[in-house]
Scaffold this motif. Structure first.
Motif, short mmCIF file in Angstrom:
data_model
loop_
_atom_site.label_atom_id
_atom_site.label_comp_id
_atom_site.label_asym_id
_atom_site.label_seq_id
_atom_site.Cartn_x
_atom_site.Cartn_y
_atom_site.Cartn_z
N UNK A 1 0.89 -1.40 0.12
CA UNK A 1 0.04 0.14 -0.03
C UNK A 1 0.87 1.20 -0.02
N UNK A 2 1.79 1.28 0.80
CA UNK A 2 2.80 2.47 0.83
C UNK A 2 3.88 2.49 0.08
N UNK A 3 4.07 1.57 -0.99
CA UNK A 3 4.82 1.40 -1.90
C UNK A 3 5.07 2.62 -2.85
N UNK A 4 3.87 2.79 -3.50
CA UNK A 4 3.74 4.23 -4.70
C UNK A 4 3.66 5.57 -3.77
N UNK A 5 3.64 5.53 -2.40
CA UNK A 5 3.54 6.78 -1.75
C UNK A 5 5.02 7.02 -1.47
N UNK A 6 5.92 6.31 -0.78
CA UNK A 6 7.15 6.31 -0.38
C UNK A 6 8.23 6.24 -1.60
N UNK A 7 7.77 5.29 -2.53
CA UNK A 7 8.43 4.93 -3.59
C UNK A 7 9.79 4.24 -3.40
N UNK A 8 9.76 3.08 -2.71
CA UNK A 8 10.95 1.96 -2.55
C UNK A 8 10.76 0.80 -3.31
N UNK A 9 11.69 -0.05 -3.38
CA UNK A 9 12.06 -1.27 -3.87
C UNK A 9 11.23 -2.18 -2.87
N UNK A 10 10.75 -3.24 -3.21
CA UNK A 10 10.02 -4.08 -2.15
C UNK A 10 10.54 -5.51 -2.66
N UNK A 11 11.35 -6.16 -1.44
CA UNK A 11 11.74 -7.37 -1.59
C UNK A 11 10.92 -8.16 -0.43
N UNK A 12 10.58 -9.57 -1.01
CA UNK A 12 9.99 -10.39 0.04
C UNK A 12 11.14 -11.51 0.36
N UNK A 13 11.40 -11.74 1.42
CA UNK A 13 12.36 -12.81 1.67
C UNK A 13 11.67 -14.10 2.31
N UNK A 14 11.26 -15.01 1.36
CA UNK A 14 10.43 -16.19 1.79
C UNK A 14 11.31 -17.16 2.45
N UNK A 15 11.16 -17.01 3.97
CA UNK A 15 11.81 -18.04 4.49
C UNK A 15 11.39 -19.33 4.89
N UNK A 16 9.80 -19.37 4.81
CA UNK A 16 8.89 -20.59 4.75
C UNK A 16 8.06 -20.54 3.76
N UNK A 17 7.35 -21.81 3.69
CA UNK A 17 6.26 -21.94 2.95
C UNK A 17 5.16 -21.90 3.86
N UNK A 18 4.68 -20.81 4.22
CA UNK A 18 3.72 -20.68 5.26
C UNK A 18 2.40 -21.62 5.09
N UNK A 19 2.03 -21.74 3.74
CA UNK A 19 0.73 -22.40 3.67
C UNK A 19 0.86 -24.04 3.96
N UNK A 20 2.08 -24.56 3.52
CA UNK A 20 2.33 -25.87 3.59
C UNK A 20 2.51 -26.10 5.09
N UNK A 21 3.10 -25.10 5.66
CA UNK A 21 3.58 -25.36 7.11
C UNK A 21 2.33 -25.43 8.10
N UNK A 22 1.06 -24.99 7.70
CA UNK A 22 -0.09 -25.09 8.35
C UNK A 22 -0.33 -26.40 8.70
N UNK A 23 0.22 -27.38 7.80
CA UNK A 23 0.04 -28.73 8.04
C UNK A 23 0.68 -29.33 9.21
N UNK A 24 1.58 -28.56 9.75
CA UNK A 24 2.71 -29.16 10.69
C UNK A 24 2.06 -29.00 12.29
N UNK A 25 0.85 -28.13 12.33
CA UNK A 25 0.32 -27.50 13.51
C UNK A 25 -0.85 -28.78 13.83
N UNK A 26 -0.68 -29.58 14.86
CA UNK A 26 -1.62 -30.49 15.20
C UNK A 26 -2.86 -29.95 15.75
N UNK A 27 -2.91 -28.80 16.43
CA UNK A 27 -3.92 -28.24 17.06
C UNK A 27 -4.80 -27.36 16.11
N UNK A 28 -4.53 -27.21 14.89
CA UNK A 28 -5.30 -26.39 13.93
C UNK A 28 -6.22 -27.11 13.19
#
Length: 375
Positions: free
Chosen positions: A104-131
């Protein structure tokens, strides 16, 4: 902010629940950029105490109460405030939940945006036995929506497998969680005659990462090796599992715990590593795990610590070149002692690992990627 020269490029590296001195976000990404003397670096992350001061870096706490829903909501507003305050030219988000505000703020502040994907968060949901399934599906939709925001200029993948697990994330570069230090000079290791064997399992302490499997395995081992020790240390996010482990520690000889409901300092875990004969990686054969290269594999290889791993062709291939470990079936309790004795008969680290396991082999590529992105 007077410690920074105004001519330097302001950069924010931000996460929510990762420690402010996270081994990847700070120890690899931030320090690598800091070496160039080109950037003013601002680090946002979890910190239960007032962030320390290090020359050349500014630290801001995203939140200080790990399990507080209110604090997690407020982390979004703190993040927004820091973006408006610093007005970076580069923003590296290390978690999906910061991406909507970043987009949302990128076009206002005008920065380059990098996403450091440290996990596959969707797949990781299967690791939680209480979910529950309904909540898991809802959480998965929210994660996918957050990760699909517009304006991401570059994805950094912490694992090679993310390239085929998340093909929609482009353009991407792969920067694995290699060891940030140097190779330890190591002689071949023989443990065949040792009876007081010290094992450790460290990091995130959950059932899916095989922690309970190791407890039951160790109970079999101490029948034959009564002087053996097992240390379980790290972040245990599930209260019920924490309680289960405490009960097991009270009932099992030579089993000790150093676990916490909040992230544990990485240096503390490394100290436990260094005093152990074997580090244990008993990860279960789960879709969210089997294709990954655990950070501990790189760390143990560099520090000369033999590992006992669950069977996995990728990990076994990695260790084979220098005989850094041995694969055993932690679930086969009837053969627990036999498999350990087979492992003990091996000589470990018969040769030195390649320097390709070190972060320094990635550092220049990362620095160049960021320079190219900002040019």
């Amino acid at each position: 902010m007077s410690q920074f020269q105004t001519k330097r490029v302001p950069v924010i590296i931000a996460s929510t629940l990762k420690p402010i001195m996270d081994v990847r976000a700070f120890g690899k990404l931030a320090l690598s950029l800091g070496e160039t003397n080109t950037y003013s670096l601002f680090i946002i992350g979890f910190s239960p105490k007032r962030p320390i001061s290090i020359p050349g870096f500014r630290f801001f706490s995203s939140m200080s109460h790990f399990d507080s829903r209110l604090d997690r909501v407020m982390a979004q507003f703190r993040f927004l405030f820091r973006l408006l305050q610093v007005r970076p030219k580069l923003l590296i988000c290390c978690t999906y939940e910061l991406l909507p505000i970043a987009s949302f703020l990128k076009p206002i502040i005008e920065y380059k945006l990098v996403y450091d994907v440290q996990e596959n968060y969707v797949l990781n949901l299967g690791l939680n036995p209480n979910l529950l399934e309904k909540k898991s599906k809802k959480a998965g939709n929210l994660i996918q929506k957050a990760e699909s925001v517009s304006g991401i200029d570059l994805f950094l993948f912490a694992e090679k497998c993310y390239a085929y697990e998340m093909p929609e994330k482009k353009p991407y570069l792969i920067f694995e969680n290699k060891f940030a230090g140097e190779l330890k000079e190591q002689k071949p290791i023989q443990l065949k005659s040792k009876s007081a064997i010290r094992f450790c399992i460290t990091g995130t302490i959950t059932p899916a990462f095989g922690t309970w499997d190791v407890v039951e395995w160790f109970r079999e081992i101490v029948k034959t090796f009564p002087k053996a020790e097992l240390i379980i240390a790290g972040h245990c996010p599930l209260i019920s599992f924490h309680e289960k482990l405490e009960k097991a520690a009270n009932e099992t000889p030579n089993l000790s715990l150093q676990i916490s409901p909040i992230p544990v300092d990485h240096d503390k875990l490394m100290t436990i590593f260094s005093s152990s004969d074997f580090a244990l990686l008993p990860y279960q054969n789960h879709e969210a795990i089997r294709g990954k290269m655990p950070t501990k594999l790189f760390e143990c290889a560099a520090l000369g610590i033999p590992v006992l791993i669950s069977p996995n062709p990728i990990w076994e291939g990695f260790l084979a070149d220098f005989r850094g470990g041995f694969a055993i079936d932690f679930l086969n309790l009837s053969k627990a002692t036999q498999q350990l004795e087979t492992a003990l008969a091996h000589t470990f680290f018969t040769s030195a690992p390649s320097e390709n396991i070190l972060w320094k082999t990635e550092r220049t590529h990362f620095q160049q990627a960021i320079q190219d992105l900002l040019s």
